[in-house]
Scaffold this motif. Structure first.
Motif, PDB file in Angstrom:
ATOM      1  N   THR A 159      36.993 -50.497  19.009  1.00 41.98           N
ATOM      2  CA  THR A 159      38.262 -50.032  18.344  1.00 41.98           C
ATOM      3  C   THR A 159      39.558 -50.774  18.065  1.00 41.98           C
ATOM      4  O   THR A 159      40.344 -50.502  17.458  1.00 41.98           O
ATOM      5  CB  THR A 159      38.741 -48.739  18.962  1.00 41.98           C
ATOM      6  N   GLY A 160      39.522 -51.919  18.431  1.00 39.14           N
ATOM      7  CA  GLY A 160      40.836 -52.860  18.541  1.00 39.14           C
ATOM      8  C   GLY A 160      41.150 -53.508  17.321  1.00 39.14           C
ATOM      9  O   GLY A 160      40.065 -53.646  16.630  1.00 39.14           O
ATOM     10  N   GLY A 161      42.352 -53.733  16.759  1.00 34.26           N
ATOM     11  CA  GLY A 161      42.544 -54.332  15.830  1.00 34.26           C
ATOM     12  C   GLY A 161      42.653 -56.082  15.894  1.00 34.26           C
ATOM     13  O   GLY A 161      42.145 -56.431  16.824  1.00 34.26           O
ATOM     14  N   ASN A 162      43.021 -56.575  15.067  1.00 31.83           N
ATOM     15  CA  ASN A 162      42.981 -58.120  15.179  1.00 31.83           C
ATOM     16  C   ASN A 162      43.356 -58.657  16.229  1.00 31.83           C
ATOM     17  O   ASN A 162      42.764 -59.667  16.710  1.00 31.83           O
ATOM     18  CB  ASN A 162      43.602 -58.581  13.674  1.00 31.83           C
ATOM     19  N   HIS A 163      44.661 -58.193  16.643  1.00 33.62           N
ATOM     20  CA  HIS A 163      45.114 -59.026  17.882  1.00 33.62           C
ATOM     21  C   HIS A 163      44.546 -58.926  19.125  1.00 33.62           C
ATOM     22  O   HIS A 163      44.248 -59.448  19.968  1.00 33.62           O
ATOM     23  CB  HIS A 163      46.669 -58.669  17.769  1.00 33.62           C
ATOM     24  N   ALA A 164      44.104 -57.227  19.405  1.00 36.57           N
ATOM     25  CA  ALA A 164      43.307 -57.035  20.414  1.00 36.57           C
ATOM     26  C   ALA A 164      41.985 -57.603  20.600  1.00 36.57           C
ATOM     27  O   ALA A 164      41.661 -58.152  21.696  1.00 36.57           O
ATOM     28  CB  ALA A 164      43.342 -55.410  20.203  1.00 36.57           C
ATOM     29  N   VAL A 165      41.382 -57.738  19.435  1.00 37.49           N
ATOM     30  CA  VAL A 165      40.068 -58.485  19.352  1.00 37.49           C
ATOM     31  C   VAL A 165      40.304 -59.867  19.589  1.00 37.49           C
ATOM     32  O   VAL A 165      39.474 -60.428  20.399  1.00 37.49           O
ATOM     33  CB  VAL A 165      39.478 -58.154  18.273  1.00 37.49           C
ATOM     34  N   SER A 166      41.346 -60.374  19.131  1.00 33.10           N
ATOM     35  CA  SER A 166      41.622 -61.961  19.225  1.00 33.10           C
ATOM     36  C   SER A 166      41.546 -62.145  20.655  1.00 33.10           C
ATOM     37  O   SER A 166      41.185 -63.348  21.162  1.00 33.10           O
ATOM     38  CB  SER A 166      42.725 -62.413  18.298  1.00 33.10           C
ATOM     39  N   GLY A 167      42.331 -61.433  21.379  1.00 29.76           N
ATOM     40  CA  GLY A 167      42.633 -61.566  22.753  1.00 29.76           C
ATOM     41  C   GLY A 167      41.312 -61.677  23.709  1.00 29.76           C
ATOM     42  O   GLY A 167      41.315 -62.247  24.860  1.00 29.76           O
ATOM     43  N   LEU A 168      40.301 -60.996  23.298  1.00 28.09           N
ATOM     44  CA  LEU A 168      39.061 -60.929  23.835  1.00 28.09           C
ATOM     45  C   LEU A 168      38.328 -62.168  23.905  1.00 28.09           C
ATOM     46  O   LEU A 168      37.524 -62.675  24.994  1.00 28.09           O
ATOM     47  CB  LEU A 168      37.981 -59.976  23.206  1.00 28.09           C
ATOM     48  N   LYS A 169      38.566 -63.382  22.965  1.00 29.97           N
ATOM     49  CA  LYS A 169      37.727 -64.400  23.131  1.00 29.97           C
ATOM     50  C   LYS A 169      37.889 -65.193  24.151  1.00 29.97           C
ATOM     51  O   LYS A 169      37.009 -65.984  24.729  1.00 29.97           O
ATOM     52  CB  LYS A 169      38.014 -65.072  21.732  1.00 29.97           C
ATOM     53  N   PHE A 170      39.059 -65.072  24.789  1.00 26.00           N
ATOM     54  CA  PHE A 170      39.457 -66.027  25.999  1.00 26.00           C
ATOM     55  C   PHE A 170      38.520 -65.551  27.227  1.00 26.00           C
ATOM     56  O   PHE A 170      38.161 -66.351  28.035  1.00 26.00           O
ATOM     57  CB  PHE A 170      40.680 -66.078  26.419  1.00 26.00           C
ATOM     58  N   ARG A 171      37.960 -64.257  27.445  1.00 29.24           N
ATOM     59  CA  ARG A 171      37.151 -64.095  28.396  1.00 29.24           C
ATOM     60  C   ARG A 171      35.794 -64.244  27.790  1.00 29.24           C
ATOM     61  O   ARG A 171      34.819 -64.617  28.673  1.00 29.24           O
ATOM     62  CB  ARG A 171      37.424 -62.600  28.541  1.00 29.24           C
ATOM     63  N   VAL A 172      35.290 -64.010  26.670  1.00 30.12           N
ATOM     64  CA  VAL A 172      34.012 -64.215  26.179  1.00 30.12           C
ATOM     65  C   VAL A 172      33.647 -65.718  26.309  1.00 30.12           C
ATOM     66  O   VAL A 172      32.556 -66.006  26.513  1.00 30.12           O
ATOM     67  CB  VAL A 172      33.904 -63.724  24.672  1.00 30.12           C
ATOM     68  N   LEU A 173      34.462 -66.561  25.813  1.00 29.67           N
ATOM     69  CA  LEU A 173      34.307 -68.007  25.756  1.00 29.67           C
ATOM     70  C   LEU A 173      33.988 -68.601  27.151  1.00 29.67           C
ATOM     71  O   LEU A 173      33.419 -69.682  27.104  1.00 29.67           O
ATOM     72  CB  LEU A 173      35.381 -68.823  25.128  1.00 29.67           C
ATOM     73  N   GLU A 194      49.807 -58.218  30.956  1.00 26.97           N
ATOM     74  CA  GLU A 194      50.969 -58.191  29.928  1.00 26.97           C
ATOM     75  C   GLU A 194      50.618 -57.318  28.511  1.00 26.97           C
ATOM     76  O   GLU A 194      49.508 -57.781  28.154  1.00 26.97           O
ATOM     77  CB  GLU A 194      51.367 -59.495  29.830  1.00 26.97           C
ATOM     78  N   LYS A 195      51.647 -57.223  27.967  1.00 22.68           N
ATOM     79  CA  LYS A 195      51.469 -56.725  26.656  1.00 22.68           C
ATOM     80  C   LYS A 195      52.104 -57.779  25.802  1.00 22.68           C
ATOM     81  O   LYS A 195      53.335 -57.989  25.491  1.00 22.68           O
ATOM     82  CB  LYS A 195      52.251 -55.338  26.241  1.00 22.68           C
ATOM     83  N   ALA A 196      51.310 -58.861  25.493  1.00 24.04           N
ATOM     84  CA  ALA A 196      51.777 -60.034  24.895  1.00 24.04           C
ATOM     85  C   ALA A 196      50.836 -60.369  23.602  1.00 24.04           C
ATOM     86  O   ALA A 196      49.591 -60.141  23.788  1.00 24.04           O
ATOM     87  CB  ALA A 196      51.766 -61.173  25.905  1.00 24.04           C
TER      88      ALA A 196
END
Length: 426
Positions: A220-234, A332-334
Motif C-alpha cells: 500500500t505504500g507510496g513512492n517514498h515508503a516503497v523506496s525506503g524498503l530497498k535498503f533492507r531488501v538489498l 524515524e519519520k524521515a
C-alpha cells in the motif's frame, strides 16, 4: 700584422697540356652553366619519358576511388560508432580488473611486514580506495542465489522494486532496458500482481518470502515508503556477493550503464546537482558582517546523492550503510534519501561514529536527472546532441508523460518532444 684569408680567384679552364689557363668572364660562365643544364635536360627526357616523379600505382588507384570512399563515409561513421562502443566496454572491463588487482594487493598486505606500505617519492603516493568484497554466503537465501546466478552478468545486475501502483511506469522502464539490450536486470515484486505481470512479459522477477514488516508497506505504500524498503531488501544481494545497480522505475535507459561505471568505490551514485558546482562540490563563503575582520567563513557544499539510482559493491562499508539507513528509517519519520546522504557524508565527531565508505559521483550528463535535462540540456544546441546513459525523472511529478517524451526525443528523434514541458512543475 698580415691575416691569411680565403683566396677568391676566377674560374680557370685548363687544357690537357697542363699549361696555364685563361680565366673565363662572368658571362662565359653563365653560358657554360646554361649549356650544361640543357644537356642534362635532354638526357633526362630521353631516359625518363614519363617524368622523374611518376605517381605510383597505389596512388593512382587511390585517386580513382576517392569518389567511392566519399559515398561510403556514412557506413564508416556507423562502424566507428560501433568500435567506440566496443572500446567503452573494454575500458570498463579494464577498470574492473584494476580494481580487483588493487583489492588483492590490499588483502595480500594485511598482517604482513609494514614495509609494504612505505611511502614513495613526493607526488607518487595514492591510497587504495577500493575495499575488498565480502565472501559470498549462499545460505542467506538459496532461492535468490539461484535466480541471481541465472540473471547476473559478471556478478552485477540492475535491481528495481515495484508494486501495482507503478505498473504502467514499470512497463516503460523494462521495455527500454530490453531495447538497449541489457540482459542483467531483475524486478523485486512487492505484490502478486506485479509478479504475475512480469512473468507474462518475460521479465526476470523475484518475490521475497512473506515478511509482515515489509509486506504491509510494499502493498500500500507510496513512492517514498516503497523506496525506503530497498535498503533492507538489498542487503541479501550484497551478502550473496553481487554488485547492484539500484534503479527507481521513473528512469529511461538509453545506453548500457555497466559500460560507464568506475567500480572503484563502495557507492557510485548519480547526483541531484544541476551543474558541475552543485554536483561535484564547491566552496560556499558564508558572510557574517558582525564578525568584522573574520566576517567570511568558508563552507563546503554539495547537492545530495540520489538514492533512486546508485551502484553499490558487496563490501563491509556498503552493508553497514544499508543497515544504518534501514535502522534509522524503522525508528524515524524521515525521507530515505536524506538519511542515505547523512550516513554517507557526516564525519565522525563527539558522540557519533561516521561511516567509512568510499563514494564517487556519477557524470551528470551521462547519468542525467530531469532538472539538468529540462532546465539546461534541451535549451543548448550542443548538449542536445549528447546521448545520456539514463534520464531520471526525479524532479518532476508528471513522470510518465515526461518519460514518454524522453523516449520520443532520444530514441525516435522527435526534436520538439521536450518543448511543451515547463522547466519545473506547475
Amino acid at each position: 700584422m698580415a691575416l691569411a684569408g680565403r683566396r677568391d680567384g676566377p674560374l680557370m679552364l685548363r687544357g690537357g697540356g697542363g699549361g696555364g689557363g685563361k680565366p673565363l668572364s662572368r658571362g662565359s660562365r653563365i653560358a657554360v652553366a646554361v649549356a650544361v643544364g640543357i644537356a642534362l635536360g635532354c638526357v633526362c627526357a630521353f631516359l625518363y619519358p614519363d617524368g622523374l616523379f611518376r605517381p605510383s600505382a597505389s596512388a593512382l588507384q587511390w585517386s580513382r576511388h576517392v569518389d567511392t570512399a566519399a559515398c561510403e563515409s556514412s557506413g564508416r561513421v556507423t562502424n566507428l560508432e560501433s568500435q567506440l562502443a566496443s572500446l567503452e566496454r573494454k575500458n570498463a572491463e579494464l577498470r574492473r580488473q584494476i580494481n580487483e588487482l588493487s583489492m588483492k594487493l590490499q588483502l595480500a598486505g594485511q598482517g604482513k611486514d609494514e614495509t609494504l606500505y612505505k611511502a614513495g617519492p613526493f607526488g607518487t603516493v595514492k591510497a587504495l580506495r577500493t575495499n575488498p568484497t565480502v565472501m559470498p554466503d549462499e545460505s542467506v537465501n538459496p532461492r535468490l542465489a539461484k535466480i541471481l546466478g541465472e540473471v547476473a552478468v559478471k556478478k552485477e545486475l540492475i535491481v528495481a522494486l515495484a508494486n501495482s501502483n507503478v505498473r504502467e511506469m514499470l512497463e516503460v522502464w523494462f521495455t527500454n532496458i530490453k531495447r538497449v539490450g541489457i540482459p542483467n536486470f531483475l524486478v523485486v515484486a512487492l505484490d502478486d500482481n506485479i509478479e504475475s505481470f512480469c512473468k507474462s512479459k518475460g521479465v526476470p522477477v523475484y518475490r521475497r518470502d512473506p515478511d509482515e514488516g515489509i509486506d504491509n508497506i510494499a502493498k500500500t505504500g507510496g513512492n517514498h515508503a516503497v523506496s525506503g524498503l530497498k535498503f533492507r531488501v538489498l542487503r541479501e544481494f550484497l551478502q550473496l556477493g553481487y554488485s547492484i545497480l539500484l534503479s527507481d522505475i521513473d528512469i529511461i535507459f538509453l545506453r548500457n550503464p555497466f559500460d560507464h561505471l568506475y567500480r572503484d568505490s563502495d557507492v557510485e551514485s548519480m547526483s541531484d546537482g544541476h551543474n558541475n558546482m552543485t554536483a561535484y562540490g564547491f566552496n560556499d563563503v558564508f558572510d557574517e558582517p558582525s564578525m568584522g575582520w573574520a566576517r567570511y567563513a568558508h563552507t563546503m557544499r554539495i547537492w545530495v546523492y540520489n538514492s533512486g539510482f546508485f551502484y553499490i559493491r558487496p563490501t563491509i562499508p556498503s552493508i553497514e550503510l544499508l543497515d544504518r539507513v534501514a535502522d534509522r528509517l524503522s525508528h524515524e519519520k524521515a525521507w530515505d534519501q536524506a538519511v542515505f546522504n547523512e550516513e554517507l557524508f557526516f564525519p565522525s565527531h563527539p558522540g557519533y561514529e561516521g561511516l567509512y565508505a568510499s563514494r564517487r559521483t556519477m557524470d551528470i550528463y551521462l547519468f542525467m536527472n530531469s532538472k539538468v535535462l529540462f532546465k539546461t540540456v534541451r535549451k543548448d544546441a550542443q548538449l542536445k546532441k549528447l546521448k545520456p546513459v539514463i534520464v531520471h525523472l526525479n524532479y518532476h511529478p508528471d513522470k510518465l508523460d515526461r518519460m514518454k517524451a524522453v523516449i520520443e526525443f532520444y530514441v525516435n528523434g522527435k526534436q520538439d518532444a521536450l518543448q511543451r514541458f515547463p522547466d519545473g512543475s506547475e
